[in-house]
Design a protein around this motif. Structure first.
Motif, PDB file in Angstrom:
ATOM      1  N   PRO A  71       0.808  -1.223   0.000  1.00 21.75           N
ATOM      2  CA  PRO A  71       0.000   0.000   0.000  1.00 21.75           C
ATOM      3  C   PRO A  71       0.841   1.272   0.000  1.00 21.75           C
ATOM      4  O   PRO A  71       0.519   2.246  -0.692  1.00 21.75           O
ATOM      5  CB  PRO A  71      -0.820  -0.130   1.296  1.00 21.75           C
ATOM      6  N   PHE A  72       1.941   1.253   0.749  1.00 26.88           N
ATOM      7  CA  PHE A  72       2.825   2.418   0.822  1.00 26.88           C
ATOM      8  C   PHE A  72       3.469   2.705  -0.535  1.00 26.88           C
ATOM      9  O   PHE A  72       3.483   3.850  -1.010  1.00 26.88           O
ATOM     10  CB  PHE A  72       3.894   2.169   1.888  1.00 26.88           C
TER      11      PHE A  72
ATOM     12  N   ARG B  38       4.832   7.614 -11.954  1.00 27.17           N
ATOM     13  CA  ARG B  38       3.927   6.508 -12.269  1.00 27.17           C
ATOM     14  C   ARG B  38       4.693   5.381 -12.955  1.00 27.17           C
ATOM     15  O   ARG B  38       5.635   5.640 -13.718  1.00 27.17           O
ATOM     16  CB  ARG B  38       2.784   6.981 -13.162  1.00 27.17           C
TER      17      ARG B  38
ATOM     18  N   HIS C  18       2.449   1.711  -3.548  1.00 23.18           N
ATOM     19  CA  HIS C  18       1.456   2.092  -4.552  1.00 23.18           C
ATOM     20  C   HIS C  18       0.971   3.520  -4.348  1.00 23.18           C
ATOM     21  O   HIS C  18       0.577   4.195  -5.309  1.00 23.18           O
ATOM     22  CB  HIS C  18       0.277   1.126  -4.513  1.00 23.18           C
ATOM     23  N   LEU C  19       0.979   3.980  -3.125  1.00 23.44           N
ATOM     24  CA  LEU C  19       0.572   5.363  -2.853  1.00 23.44           C
ATOM     25  C   LEU C  19       1.578   6.346  -3.431  1.00 23.44           C
ATOM     26  O   LEU C  19       1.210   7.359  -4.041  1.00 23.44           O
ATOM     27  CB  LEU C  19       0.431   5.569  -1.338  1.00 23.44           C
ATOM     28  N   LEU C  20       2.847   6.071  -3.244  1.00 22.79           N
ATOM     29  CA  LEU C  20       3.893   6.965  -3.738  1.00 22.79           C
ATOM     30  C   LEU C  20       4.134   6.809  -5.239  1.00 22.79           C
ATOM     31  O   LEU C  20       4.432   7.786  -5.927  1.00 22.79           O
ATOM     32  CB  LEU C  20       5.198   6.704  -2.976  1.00 22.79           C
ATOM     33  N   TRP C  21       4.015   5.564  -5.717  1.00 22.45           N
ATOM     34  CA  TRP C  21       4.281   5.282  -7.129  1.00 22.45           C
ATOM     35  C   TRP C  21       3.116   4.496  -7.724  1.00 22.45           C
ATOM     36  O   TRP C  21       3.167   3.250  -7.802  1.00 22.45           O
ATOM     37  CB  TRP C  21       5.593   4.498  -7.274  1.00 22.45           C
ATOM     38  N   PRO C  22       2.035   5.206  -8.097  1.00 26.56           N
ATOM     39  CA  PRO C  22       0.869   4.521  -8.665  1.00 26.56           C
ATOM     40  C   PRO C  22       1.284   3.624  -9.834  1.00 26.56           C
ATOM     41  O   PRO C  22       2.011   4.046 -10.729  1.00 26.56           O
ATOM     42  CB  PRO C  22      -0.018   5.681  -9.134  1.00 26.56           C
TER      43      PRO C  22
END
Length: 215
Positions: free
Chosen positions: A12-13, A164, A15-19
């Motif tokens: 989760p961490f 991204r 994916h939040l910073l690097w969608p």
């Protein structure tokens, strides 16, 4: 258990910073051996690809990653990566033998056929070890195109930037031929790299990537 816990905590961490946009994840077999053959743009490739798949992916990593930075070493062990001494005269065959054991155990093995990270964003000629693995074990090859990881953490950088990431996964490829045949190994490798290029959209460099001690 440690691998699953690491994914649950970190995914989760990250994916939040690097969608991260993933297409074709359904092409990865739900069980049994398979070779994930990917282009290689950044050291982050080995982090983000496993995070988007439900199954564990094993990679070979140079031994220095297990003895240097303690955070990196802990991550490598937690994610089940395989340590290889790249200075050994038998390093290449050691890597292939370790990969074959992973595949014969019914697991997923990740490999970068270029052998090192692309120095300029282009796709370089694949080395034939990936074909040897496919022909020797009979495991299907799933081509993968990583996109944007070189913008997040370029070669030489130590701190990742925000950005991204895209991961495109193609349909499994199966091959016939002999692992002992140089012609078959070259043919299979070139077919795999063509599939990777179609996914990544990279310009093809034509030759082998220059060797890097950082790998």
């Amino acid at each position: 258990m440690l691998y699953r816990l690491t994914k649950i905590v970190s995914a989760p961490f990250l994916h939040l910073l690097w969608p991260t946009t993933v297409t074709g994840a359904e092409h990865v077999p739900a069980s049994g051996p398979a070779i994930l053959a990917s282009n290689h743009l950044s050291v982050l490739d080995s982090t983000f690809l496993p995070l988007v798949l439900p199954r564990q992916v094993r990679f070979v990593a140079k031994a220095e990653y297990f003895t240097g930075n303690p955070v990196t070493a802990a991550w490598m062990r937690a994610t089940g990566q395989i340590s290889i001494d790249r200075q050994s005269p038998t390093a290449a065959q050691d890597m292939l033998d370790a990969a074959a054991r992973v595949l014969r155990g019914g697991e997923l093995f990740g490999i970068y056929p270029e052998g090192t990270r692309s120095p300029d964003g282009r796709l370089y000629r694949g080395k034939v070890g990936v074909a040897w693995l496919a022909l020797e074990t009979g495991a299907p090859v799933v081509p993968v195109g990583m996109i944007g990881t070189d913008k997040v953490l370029p070669i030489g950088a130590s701190v990742p930037k925000l950005g991204r990431i895209g991961i495109r996964i193609g349909k499994p490829l199966t091959f016939t031929g002999s692992a002992a045949s140089a012609r078959d190994r070259r043919r299979v490798t070139d077919e795999i790299m063509t599939a990777v290029q179609e996914l990544s959209g990279q310009e093809y460099a034509g030759g082998y990537a220059p060797s890097r001690s950082a790998g």
